[in-house]
Design a protein around this motif. Sequence first.
Motif, PDB file in Angstrom:
ATOM      1  N   ARG A 151      21.552  -4.306 -63.472  1.00  0.00           N
ATOM      2  CA  ARG A 151      22.628  -4.078 -63.961  1.00  0.00           C
ATOM      3  C   ARG A 151      23.197  -4.772 -65.540  1.00  0.00           C
ATOM      4  O   ARG A 151      24.253  -4.773 -66.166  1.00  0.00           O
ATOM      5  CB  ARG A 151      23.575  -5.837 -63.018  1.00  0.00           C
ATOM      6  N   VAL A 152      21.939  -5.391 -66.298  1.00  0.00           N
ATOM      7  CA  VAL A 152      22.047  -5.671 -66.964  1.00  0.00           C
ATOM      8  C   VAL A 152      20.828  -5.155 -68.194  1.00  0.00           C
ATOM      9  O   VAL A 152      19.651  -4.713 -67.766  1.00  0.00           O
ATOM     10  CB  VAL A 152      21.409  -7.458 -67.047  1.00  0.00           C
ATOM     11  N   GLU A 153      21.064  -4.698 -69.242  1.00  0.00           N
ATOM     12  CA  GLU A 153      20.613  -3.532 -69.797  1.00  0.00           C
ATOM     13  C   GLU A 153      19.907  -4.543 -70.890  1.00  0.00           C
ATOM     14  O   GLU A 153      18.797  -4.048 -71.006  1.00  0.00           O
ATOM     15  CB  GLU A 153      21.511  -2.707 -70.533  1.00  0.00           C
ATOM     16  N   ASP A 154      20.302  -5.529 -71.572  1.00  0.00           N
ATOM     17  CA  ASP A 154      19.084  -6.275 -72.434  1.00  0.00           C
ATOM     18  C   ASP A 154      19.616  -7.873 -71.972  1.00  0.00           C
ATOM     19  O   ASP A 154      20.579  -8.304 -72.106  1.00  0.00           O
ATOM     20  CB  ASP A 154      20.074  -6.342 -73.571  1.00  0.00           C
ATOM     21  N   LEU A 155      17.856  -7.968 -71.369  1.00  0.00           N
ATOM     22  CA  LEU A 155      18.672 -10.065 -70.941  1.00  0.00           C
ATOM     23  C   LEU A 155      17.617 -10.683 -71.700  1.00  0.00           C
ATOM     24  O   LEU A 155      17.101 -10.191 -72.397  1.00  0.00           O
ATOM     25  CB  LEU A 155      17.141  -9.439 -69.890  1.00  0.00           C
ATOM     26  N   PRO A 156      18.368 -11.744 -71.687  1.00  0.00           N
ATOM     27  CA  PRO A 156      17.864 -12.435 -72.936  1.00  0.00           C
ATOM     28  C   PRO A 156      16.195 -12.667 -72.425  1.00  0.00           C
ATOM     29  O   PRO A 156      15.453 -12.488 -71.506  1.00  0.00           O
ATOM     30  CB  PRO A 156      18.431 -14.161 -72.854  1.00  0.00           C
ATOM     31  N   SER A 157      15.590 -13.196 -73.928  1.00  0.00           N
ATOM     32  CA  SER A 157      14.166 -13.466 -73.461  1.00  0.00           C
ATOM     33  C   SER A 157      13.639 -14.099 -72.663  1.00  0.00           C
ATOM     34  O   SER A 157      12.397 -14.357 -72.331  1.00  0.00           O
ATOM     35  CB  SER A 157      13.430 -13.556 -74.780  1.00  0.00           C
ATOM     36  N   TRP A 158      14.548 -14.659 -72.137  1.00  0.00           N
ATOM     37  CA  TRP A 158      13.958 -16.357 -71.263  1.00  0.00           C
ATOM     38  C   TRP A 158      14.103 -15.689 -69.595  1.00  0.00           C
ATOM     39  O   TRP A 158      13.783 -16.766 -68.779  1.00  0.00           O
ATOM     40  CB  TRP A 158      14.479 -17.849 -71.400  1.00  0.00           C
ATOM     41  N   VAL A 159      14.501 -14.782 -69.388  1.00  0.00           N
ATOM     42  CA  VAL A 159      14.822 -14.481 -68.372  1.00  0.00           C
ATOM     43  C   VAL A 159      13.463 -13.813 -68.102  1.00  0.00           C
ATOM     44  O   VAL A 159      13.038 -12.793 -67.833  1.00  0.00           O
ATOM     45  CB  VAL A 159      15.852 -13.783 -67.645  1.00  0.00           C
ATOM     46  N   TYR A 160      12.646 -14.747 -66.882  1.00  0.00           N
ATOM     47  CA  TYR A 160      11.895 -13.340 -66.222  1.00  0.00           C
ATOM     48  C   TYR A 160      11.616 -13.867 -64.678  1.00  0.00           C
ATOM     49  O   TYR A 160      12.305 -14.073 -64.169  1.00  0.00           O
ATOM     50  CB  TYR A 160      10.551 -13.877 -66.684  1.00  0.00           C
ATOM     51  N   PHE A 161      10.561 -13.454 -64.322  1.00  0.00           N
ATOM     52  CA  PHE A 161      11.241 -13.383 -61.751  1.00  0.00           C
ATOM     53  C   PHE A 161       9.079 -13.356 -62.285  1.00  0.00           C
ATOM     54  O   PHE A 161       8.369 -12.150 -62.589  1.00  0.00           O
ATOM     55  CB  PHE A 161      11.214 -11.676 -61.923  1.00  0.00           C
ATOM     56  N   PRO A 162       8.679 -14.542 -62.789  1.00  0.00           N
ATOM     57  CA  PRO A 162       7.296 -15.275 -61.794  1.00  0.00           C
ATOM     58  C   PRO A 162       7.328 -15.410 -60.616  1.00  0.00           C
ATOM     59  O   PRO A 162       7.864 -14.688 -59.603  1.00  0.00           O
ATOM     60  CB  PRO A 162       6.865 -16.678 -62.070  1.00  0.00           C
ATOM     61  N   ASP A 163       6.086 -14.801 -60.615  1.00  0.00           N
ATOM     62  CA  ASP A 163       5.514 -14.376 -58.741  1.00  0.00           C
ATOM     63  C   ASP A 163       5.278 -16.378 -58.226  1.00  0.00           C
ATOM     64  O   ASP A 163       5.295 -16.396 -57.083  1.00  0.00           O
ATOM     65  CB  ASP A 163       3.501 -13.715 -58.626  1.00  0.00           C
ATOM     66  N   VAL A 164       5.019 -16.762 -59.265  1.00  0.00           N
ATOM     67  CA  VAL A 164       4.710 -17.613 -58.240  1.00  0.00           C
ATOM     68  C   VAL A 164       6.209 -19.210 -58.779  1.00  0.00           C
ATOM     69  O   VAL A 164       6.254 -18.930 -60.540  1.00  0.00           O
ATOM     70  CB  VAL A 164       3.517 -18.590 -59.479  1.00  0.00           C
ATOM     71  N   GLU A 165       6.382 -19.556 -58.795  1.00  0.00           N
ATOM     72  CA  GLU A 165       8.444 -20.060 -58.550  1.00  0.00           C
ATOM     73  C   GLU A 165       7.781 -22.128 -58.398  1.00  0.00           C
ATOM     74  O   GLU A 165       6.956 -22.229 -57.819  1.00  0.00           O
ATOM     75  CB  GLU A 165       8.933 -19.874 -57.743  1.00  0.00           C
ATOM     76  N   ARG A 166       8.154 -22.095 -59.311  1.00  0.00           N
ATOM     77  CA  ARG A 166       9.148 -23.484 -59.021  1.00  0.00           C
ATOM     78  C   ARG A 166       9.500 -24.084 -57.417  1.00  0.00           C
ATOM     79  O   ARG A 166      10.607 -23.759 -57.076  1.00  0.00           O
ATOM     80  CB  ARG A 166       9.603 -24.231 -60.201  1.00  0.00           C
ATOM     81  N   ALA A 167       8.995 -25.026 -56.695  1.00  0.00           N
ATOM     82  CA  ALA A 167       9.897 -25.451 -55.575  1.00  0.00           C
ATOM     83  C   ALA A 167      10.161 -26.559 -56.022  1.00  0.00           C
ATOM     84  O   ALA A 167       9.620 -27.938 -55.019  1.00  0.00           O
ATOM     85  CB  ALA A 167       9.270 -25.276 -54.618  1.00  0.00           C
ATOM     86  N   GLU A 168      10.954 -27.431 -56.722  1.00  0.00           N
ATOM     87  CA  GLU A 168      10.886 -29.298 -56.954  1.00  0.00           C
ATOM     88  C   GLU A 168      11.749 -29.629 -55.207  1.00  0.00           C
ATOM     89  O   GLU A 168      11.618 -30.163 -55.009  1.00  0.00           O
ATOM     90  CB  GLU A 168      12.174 -29.683 -57.900  1.00  0.00           C
ATOM     91  N   TRP A 169      12.458 -28.878 -54.427  1.00  0.00           N
ATOM     92  CA  TRP A 169      12.416 -29.270 -53.087  1.00  0.00           C
ATOM     93  C   TRP A 169      11.284 -29.666 -52.253  1.00  0.00           C
ATOM     94  O   TRP A 169      11.958 -30.535 -51.306  1.00  0.00           O
ATOM     95  CB  TRP A 169      13.371 -28.245 -52.433  1.00  0.00           C
ATOM     96  N   VAL A 170      10.502 -29.359 -52.280  1.00  0.00           N
ATOM     97  CA  VAL A 170       9.184 -29.432 -51.296  1.00  0.00           C
ATOM     98  C   VAL A 170       9.072 -30.682 -51.818  1.00  0.00           C
ATOM     99  O   VAL A 170       8.048 -31.949 -50.745  1.00  0.00           O
ATOM    100  CB  VAL A 170       8.193 -28.238 -51.870  1.00  0.00           C
TER     101      VAL A 170
END
Length: 374
Positions: free
Chosen positions: A69-88
């Motif tokens: 849906r988005v052609e040019d994503l900002p450089s700071w947008v990424y999808f890491p395998d390891v995610e932060r989970a502050e709720w834990v």
Amino acid sequence: MLNVIKKYLKMAGGVSVVWAMGYYGYSVSWLWMLLVPYVWKSRINKAKHQKALLGQKIAKDEKSVILARVEDLPSWVYFPDVERAEWVNKIVRQMWPYIGEMVEKILREKVEPSIKKSLPSALQSFTFSTIDLGDIPPRTGGIKVYSQLKRDEIYMDLELNYSGDCDIAVAIKGINAGIKDLRLHGTVRVVFKPLINRPPLIGGMRVFFLNNPDLDFDLTSLANAFDIPGLSDMLHSIIMEQIANLMVLPNVLPIKLAEGIDLNKLKYPQPQGVIRITVIEAKDLVAEDISIIGKGTSDPYVVLRVGSKSVKTTVKDKTLSPVWNETFEMIVDSADGQLLYIEVFDDDQGSKDDELGRTSMDLSILKEIGFEDE
């Protein structure tokens, strides 16, 4: 068939309305007025349908939907395998006092007797005089959930960091030593298995370290601690040994969550396989034994370690290019995340062995050669 009938009835109704208005001589403006709510309703229904489809696509694969849906994503947008989970971290912080009481019970009822059995008879007066985990809980740096697994299990890896204000004191033959500034870092894997079709939906859990965690601490009461040479090294070995025996693969901490679940299957899971390792040779090692006459030399040997299990080669005397050609077989409990550690030491009689070098290999490389299928 039902959709075809509905579509036919809608078209037939519309045609009938147009015919009736012409037959009875109504103005065409009435037809236009009727079309307004029809078009408006159709547009709303279409928007709702598209929103529902988008929600389903996001639930399946959020990354591909956003990239499409988005052609040019900002450089700071990424999808890491390891995610932060502050709720834990928030949950652990709330539960920390109760976790502290549970850990104290485990240390006194299970770990302390085990330590006494492993020590020489002269030091079997070992006891924990103080156990206080303090107010600072461990933190989870990142979480990775594995999705491409069996249908009845979920794997979750947590990067655990602990640098707290614990106050733990031990006593051996009247000599007291306190442990402070305890620092621990490692990857904890939580396996939710089996998944069941009744509350709480998870039958049990297995909690364990994939590899031996990194551990460091300082001692208090140093004036007393120095009365026993090497007390710090001894305590470090004891703590690491007990952690390994408790929850470093192949040892796991089983937690039963539902009735009818076999606890033995949680505690003793089927290993993934066996690897065969041949230690061939080493060349140009460091000379740790300095000789007054002639060149320095070493007495090298190799230690291989997977999880809590380790094997050792024979010691080759006075050589910097040893040849072993020794083969070992070691059980691998998880080819995804476990490491093979290779360490070379110089054997020193009567003193601590010198480290000549070390390396490690991620056993996930075995998946590329069909390890899981063997």
